[in-house]
Design a protein around this motif. Structure first.
Motif, PDB file in Angstrom:
ATOM      1  N   ALA A 173       9.929  -8.595  -2.405  1.00  0.00           N
ATOM      2  CA  ALA A 173       9.578  -7.718  -3.553  1.00  0.00           C
ATOM      3  C   ALA A 173      10.132  -8.509  -4.593  1.00  0.00           C
ATOM      4  N   TYR A 174      11.305  -9.365  -5.036  1.00  0.00           N
ATOM      5  CA  TYR A 174      11.585  -9.815  -5.896  1.00  0.00           C
ATOM      6  C   TYR A 174      12.745 -10.861  -5.855  1.00  0.00           C
ATOM      7  N   VAL A 175      13.156 -11.720  -6.853  1.00  0.00           N
ATOM      8  CA  VAL A 175      14.110 -12.741  -6.698  1.00  0.00           C
ATOM      9  C   VAL A 175      15.314 -12.265  -7.569  1.00  0.00           C
ATOM     10  N   HIS A 176      16.290 -12.868  -7.033  1.00  0.00           N
ATOM     11  CA  HIS A 176      17.391 -12.849  -8.171  1.00  0.00           C
ATOM     12  C   HIS A 176      18.109 -14.299  -8.459  1.00  0.00           C
ATOM     13  N   ILE A 177      18.391 -14.504  -9.535  1.00  0.00           N
ATOM     14  CA  ILE A 177      18.957 -15.890  -9.958  1.00  0.00           C
ATOM     15  C   ILE A 177      20.064 -15.737 -10.107  1.00  0.00           C
ATOM     16  N   ARG A 178      21.143 -16.355  -9.602  1.00  0.00           N
ATOM     17  CA  ARG A 178      22.746 -16.217  -9.930  1.00  0.00           C
ATOM     18  C   ARG A 178      23.213 -17.849 -10.159  1.00  0.00           C
ATOM     19  N   SER A 179      24.196 -17.530 -10.817  1.00  0.00           N
ATOM     20  CA  SER A 179      25.028 -18.844 -11.131  1.00  0.00           C
ATOM     21  C   SER A 179      25.701 -19.611  -9.851  1.00  0.00           C
TER      22      SER A 179
ATOM     23  N   PHE B 279      28.546 -19.655  -9.523  1.00  0.00           N
ATOM     24  CA  PHE B 279      29.743 -18.863  -9.150  1.00  0.00           C
ATOM     25  C   PHE B 279      29.237 -17.324  -8.709  1.00  0.00           C
ATOM     26  N   ASN B 280      28.224 -17.104  -8.257  1.00  0.00           N
ATOM     27  CA  ASN B 280      27.536 -15.942  -7.993  1.00  0.00           C
ATOM     28  C   ASN B 280      27.275 -15.091  -8.645  1.00  0.00           C
ATOM     29  N   CYS B 281      27.455 -15.323 -10.167  1.00  0.00           N
ATOM     30  CA  CYS B 281      27.193 -14.328 -11.147  1.00  0.00           C
ATOM     31  C   CYS B 281      25.760 -13.864 -11.391  1.00  0.00           C
ATOM     32  N   PHE B 282      25.179 -12.922 -11.275  1.00  0.00           N
ATOM     33  CA  PHE B 282      23.966 -12.279 -11.376  1.00  0.00           C
ATOM     34  C   PHE B 282      23.172 -12.862 -12.940  1.00  0.00           C
ATOM     35  N   GLN B 283      22.078 -13.404 -12.875  1.00  0.00           N
ATOM     36  CA  GLN B 283      21.682 -14.003 -14.055  1.00  0.00           C
ATOM     37  C   GLN B 283      20.277 -13.200 -14.552  1.00  0.00           C
ATOM     38  N   ALA B 284      19.366 -13.235 -13.455  1.00  0.00           N
ATOM     39  CA  ALA B 284      18.260 -12.347 -13.881  1.00  0.00           C
ATOM     40  C   ALA B 284      17.217 -12.062 -12.660  1.00  0.00           C
ATOM     41  N   ARG B 285      16.588 -11.101 -12.791  1.00  0.00           N
ATOM     42  CA  ARG B 285      15.642 -10.589 -11.497  1.00  0.00           C
ATOM     43  C   ARG B 285      14.417 -11.261 -11.976  1.00  0.00           C
ATOM     44  N   VAL B 286      13.684 -11.731 -10.969  1.00  0.00           N
ATOM     45  CA  VAL B 286      12.172 -12.204 -11.301  1.00  0.00           C
ATOM     46  C   VAL B 286      11.437 -11.527 -10.316  1.00  0.00           C
ATOM     47  N   GLU B 287      10.297 -10.901 -10.827  1.00  0.00           N
ATOM     48  CA  GLU B 287       9.140 -10.259  -9.986  1.00  0.00           C
ATOM     49  C   GLU B 287       7.805 -10.828 -10.069  1.00  0.00           C
ATOM     50  N   ARG B 288       6.782 -10.471  -9.435  1.00  0.00           N
ATOM     51  CA  ARG B 288       5.537 -10.889  -9.843  1.00  0.00           C
ATOM     52  C   ARG B 288       5.030 -10.468 -11.132  1.00  0.00           C
ATOM     53  N   ALA B 289       4.348 -11.041 -11.831  1.00  0.00           N
ATOM     54  CA  ALA B 289       3.919 -10.371 -13.060  1.00  0.00           C
ATOM     55  C   ALA B 289       2.344  -9.787 -12.679  1.00  0.00           C
TER      56      ALA B 289
ATOM     57  N   SER C  52      -1.655 -18.589  -4.575  1.00  0.00           N
ATOM     58  CA  SER C  52      -0.718 -19.666  -4.103  1.00  0.00           C
ATOM     59  C   SER C  52       0.446 -19.503  -5.168  1.00  0.00           C
ATOM     60  N   ALA C  53       1.268 -20.058  -4.582  1.00  0.00           N
ATOM     61  CA  ALA C  53       2.725 -20.004  -5.191  1.00  0.00           C
ATOM     62  C   ALA C  53       2.570 -20.796  -6.573  1.00  0.00           C
ATOM     63  N   THR C  54       1.841 -21.948  -6.741  1.00  0.00           N
ATOM     64  CA  THR C  54       1.702 -22.420  -7.894  1.00  0.00           C
ATOM     65  C   THR C  54       1.008 -21.735  -9.083  1.00  0.00           C
ATOM     66  N   SER C  55       0.228 -20.911  -8.602  1.00  0.00           N
ATOM     67  CA  SER C  55      -0.627 -19.980  -9.561  1.00  0.00           C
ATOM     68  C   SER C  55       0.033 -18.721  -9.861  1.00  0.00           C
ATOM     69  N   LEU C  56       1.118 -18.283  -9.332  1.00  0.00           N
ATOM     70  CA  LEU C  56       1.779 -16.858  -9.430  1.00  0.00           C
ATOM     71  C   LEU C  56       2.611 -16.962 -10.711  1.00  0.00           C
ATOM     72  N   ARG C  57       2.231 -16.015 -11.518  1.00  0.00           N
ATOM     73  CA  ARG C  57       2.870 -15.688 -12.974  1.00  0.00           C
ATOM     74  C   ARG C  57       4.024 -14.677 -12.448  1.00  0.00           C
TER      75      ARG C  57
ATOM     76  N   THR D  28      10.893 -22.678  -7.564  1.00  0.00           N
ATOM     77  CA  THR D  28      11.284 -21.914  -6.457  1.00  0.00           C
ATOM     78  C   THR D  28      11.088 -20.268  -6.263  1.00  0.00           C
ATOM     79  N   CYS D  29      11.285 -19.824  -7.356  1.00  0.00           N
ATOM     80  CA  CYS D  29      11.063 -18.262  -7.644  1.00  0.00           C
ATOM     81  C   CYS D  29       9.360 -17.904  -7.245  1.00  0.00           C
ATOM     82  N   ARG D  30       8.524 -19.040  -7.682  1.00  0.00           N
ATOM     83  CA  ARG D  30       7.148 -18.658  -7.175  1.00  0.00           C
ATOM     84  C   ARG D  30       6.947 -18.877  -5.775  1.00  0.00           C
ATOM     85  N   ALA D  31       7.581 -19.817  -5.356  1.00  0.00           N
ATOM     86  CA  ALA D  31       7.526 -19.979  -3.930  1.00  0.00           C
ATOM     87  C   ALA D  31       8.002 -18.765  -3.034  1.00  0.00           C
ATOM     88  N   ILE D  32       8.954 -18.215  -3.206  1.00  0.00           N
ATOM     89  CA  ILE D  32       9.660 -17.346  -2.752  1.00  0.00           C
ATOM     90  C   ILE D  32       8.916 -16.084  -2.932  1.00  0.00           C
TER      91      ILE D  32
END
Length: 159
Positions: free
Chosen positions: A141-147, A149-159, A2-7, A130-134
């Motif tokens: 495969a992965y998620v990007h978080i951006r500001s 202003f659309n500036c890249f902040q970080a990449r988030v993956e499944r642990a 489930s999304a809530t238990s995803l690391r 939100t990252c867990r749900a996506i």
């Protein structure tokens, strides 16, 4: 799962890339990073994912968080500490991400293409959920978080 238990696995940009930029390597546009002094609190380093202290030297450069150029490979401005720092590698977002309001979040396929239905604008306090749900989607495969202003902040993956 489930999304809530995803690391989550959150990492700054690769150390080898940060070091190459610090030692005169070109940015995503083939230009040398600019050196500047950090002013104010809004200078996040994309390697250690910490805020660069006011008065410290930083690099300003174009960054493309993808392995190769392709239609969905956005490029934008980012900051790096000019001095060495440790790469961020954790299962939680840095606390200051809660202040990225709003933040842009979107999922990408294994082919590095945007999965359009995943794009969201959320308060920084909702980023982890939100990252867990996506990432619970099989086609992401992965998620990007951006500001905002659309500036890249970080990449988030499944642990």
């Amino acid at each position: 799962m489930s999304a809530t238990s995803l690391r989550l696995a959150i990492r700054g940009i690769p150390t080898a890339h940060a070091q190459a930029l610090r030692h005169g390597g070109p940015d995503a546009h083939g230009q040398l990073p600019l050196r500047a002094v950090a002013q104010g609190p809004g200078n996040p380093c994309r390697h250690c994912l910490q805020l660069i202290r006011e008065g410290d030297e930083k690099l300003v450069l174009a960054y493309r968080p993808f392995g190769h150029a392709q239609p969905y490979a956005e490029t934008g401005p980012v900051f790096l500490h000019a001095a060495d720092c440790l790469r961020y590698e954790a299962d939680t977002l840095p606390a200051w991400f809660a202040h990225l309001t709003p933040a842009l979040v979107r999922g990408y396929s294994a082919e590095d293409w945007i999965v359009y239905e995943t794009g969201q604008v959320v308060p920084g306090t909702e980023l982890a959920d939100t990252c867990r749900a996506i990432l619970a989607r099989d086609d992401v495969a992965y998620v990007h978080i951006r500001s905002k202003f659309n500036c890249f902040q970080a990449r988030v993956e499944r642990a």
